[in-house]
Write an enzyme that holds these catalytic residues in place. Structure first.
Site: not given
Ligand code: XMP
Length: 519
Positions: A59, A86-87, A176, A178, A233, A375
């Site tokens: 964050g 992180c944060y 991070h 990710e 979708d 998606k």
């Protein structure tokens, strides 16, 4: 809150730009997770959600600032594994008795290398070499770890890059894992969910079964209508709902005369003939093109189309006796609540402009069976439901269709020329095997005629622009780097095969500053 029967992981969001990527990595591991803003995660919420593990996101705030966000203490008292990023790592340390400082020498942005310090289950198989590349983005750093924690990885500016209290299964990383620039980061998530006992029960097969049950329970013996656009979708939602409730579903396909070559036939054939889904083909080309006649302002065009779409949909839907539900292909990124630091949490919900406003107007309840999916999971579900891969992999197509690819006034002549040129361009892309590398590709017909010479004669025909972009989500985009050979061949084919075009240009604008569409 959507609670599934699956094992659940909770991601508490502190406002990082990349929180969604954490969820992506976990879903790839067949782990069901939800992202919730820290302001919403109360003790009662935690009890109801009953996560099997918790991840605290990064964050933008500083934990050294008074009043900065914290995780509820209950997170650390539930006896479940917790991973702070992180944060998230910094608030975890602070809350558990460690210290975080800011100022000179504590920041680290971009690529960094972490070196191991001893063995840790979270890092199993991670250090393929003596140091591992990671992506850092922090202003503060931990200066004193909390009691019970030990250091397992260091980087030049983060002496506590990886720490853990193994007995409580609390893990904290400064970087991070990710993001793409932490190349082996997925391994950490894999280890974390293994430690937390996730069995990987979030598969599309399992989801399909569960979604079908949920639709049946929600709808009972009532009727559902679904606006089918031909996009992925709404198509996947329709097929899934049809599998659940059969002929209680009716689809309405509004043909506004702004579709691509052969598109209306394809959609009607597939859904009516192959899937046996009751389908109303609302051929309203005259109505739309009539009202668009003489209009050249992009926003006016969009507004006319949006208004007519709702009117037409409502007209046909009214013919379906006893319809109580409206199906929409809303996806998870549309419903994630974003963290806002200026006042209460803000909710970002993209209105599905095509049918926006309809549920309230018609007194319909919503069926949104894709609300929990990203998606690419919708695509995987489509494959699971037997939709052809070529259909599922189609480029996005905007609701207002060719209207926004025909800058200025729309005429039937221009639409006809545009359809033909677009079909040639897409054929070129497919035959060169480039379709799946490109996020979206189309032709725009320009509101300008130019002089040319063909054979021995002078021509005075339309110019067109080819557009092809790479993108992840349509928010930013770059033009696709076709070879000159490809561009030359395509231009020649369009001019030879499409009467009415004598000049072809290639649009090399990125987004920003351009947009993908021309209007
Ligand atoms: P832009 O042109 O804004 O487009 O860069 C980003 C993505 O959104 C699509 N798009 C629309 N889709 N209704 C839609 O359903 C619209 O009015 C609309 N405008 C743009 C565009 O095709 C691209 O995928």
């Amino acid at each position: 809150m959507d609670i599934t029967d699956h094992q659940r992981l909770l991601i508490i969001d502190f406002g990082s730009q990349v929180t969604q990527l954490i969820a992506r990595r976990l879903r790839e591991l067949n782990v069901y997770c939800e992202i919730h803003p820290y302001q919403k995660v109360t003790d009662a919420f935690l009890t109801e959600f009953a996560p099997q593990a918790v991840i605290l996101s990064g964050g933008p705030d500083s934990v050294t600032r008074e009043g900065s966000p914290r995780a509820p203490d209950a997170v650390f008292e539930m006896g479940v594994p917790v991973l702070g990023i992180c944060y998230g790592q910094q608030t975890m340390m602070t809350q558990l008795g460690g210290k975080v400082i800011g100022g000179h020498g504590t920041a680290e942005f971009g690529r960094a290398f972490v070196k191991p310090e001893g063995e840790l289950d979270l890092l199993q198989g991670w250090f393929l070499t003596e140091k591992e590349q990671v992506w850092m983005s922090h202003g503060d750093h931990v200066s004193e770890i909390a009691p019970g924690f030990q250091v397992y990885g260091t980087s030049p500016n983060a002496p506590f890059a990886v720490t853990a209290d193994v007995s409580r299964h609390f893990y904290a990383v400064q970087f991070h894992p990710e993001v793409h620039h932490t190349p082996n980061g997925a391994k950490l998530y894999e280890n974390f969910v293994r430690i937390a006992g996730f069995i990987g029960d979030w598969t599309m097969g399992a989801y399909r079964e569960q979604a079908i049950e949920a639709i049946r329970a929600q709808v009972g013996d009532k009727k559902v209508i679904c606006g089918l656009s031909g996009g992925v979708d709404s198509s996947v939602a329709a097929v899934l709902i049809h599998e659940a409730i059969g002929d209680q579903l009716t689809c309405v396909f509004v043909d506004h005369g702004l579709l691509r070559k052969g598109e209306a036939d394809e959609v009607v054939k597939m859904f009516r003939d192959e899937y046996n889904i009751p389908l109303i083909h609302a051929d309203e080309q005259e109505l739309f093109l009539g009202e668009l006649d003489g209009q050249s302002d992009p926003e006016t065009k969009r507004k006319i189309i949006g208004r007519l779409f709702i009117d037409v949909f409502q007209k046909y839907a009214n013919e379906i006796d006893g319809a109580e539900f409206l199906a929409q292909g809303t996806l998870y990124p549309d419903v994630i609540e974003s963290v806002s630091f200026s006042g209460g949490p803000s909710v970002t919900i993209k209105s599905h402009h095509n049918v926006g406003g309809l549920p309230e107007k018609m007194g319909l309840k919503l069926v949104e069976p894709l609300r929990e999916l990203f998606k690419d999971e919708v695509r995987a579900l489509g494959v699971e439901l037997g939709l052809p891969p070529s259909f599922i992999g189609r480029h996005p197509f905007p609701g207002p269709g060719l209207a926004i690819r025909c800058p200025g006034e729309i005429t039937r002549e221009k639409l006809e020329i545009l359809r033909k040129a677009d079909a040639v361009f897409i054929d070129q892309i497919r035959s060169h095997g480039l379709y799946d590398d490109i996020w979206q590709a189309f032709v725009a017909i320009l509101p300008v005629r130019t002089v040319g010479v063909m054979g021995d004669g002078r021509t005075y025909d339309f110019a067109c622009a080819l557009r092809a972009v790479t993108s992840v989500d349509g928010m930013t985009a770059d033009y696709y780097p076709f070879t000159h050979g490809f561009l030359g061949e395509t231009a020649t084919r369009i001019i030879n095969e499409v009467q009415g075009i004598n000049r072809v240009t290639y649009d090399i604008t990125s987004k920003p500053p351009g947009t993908i569409e021309w209007e």
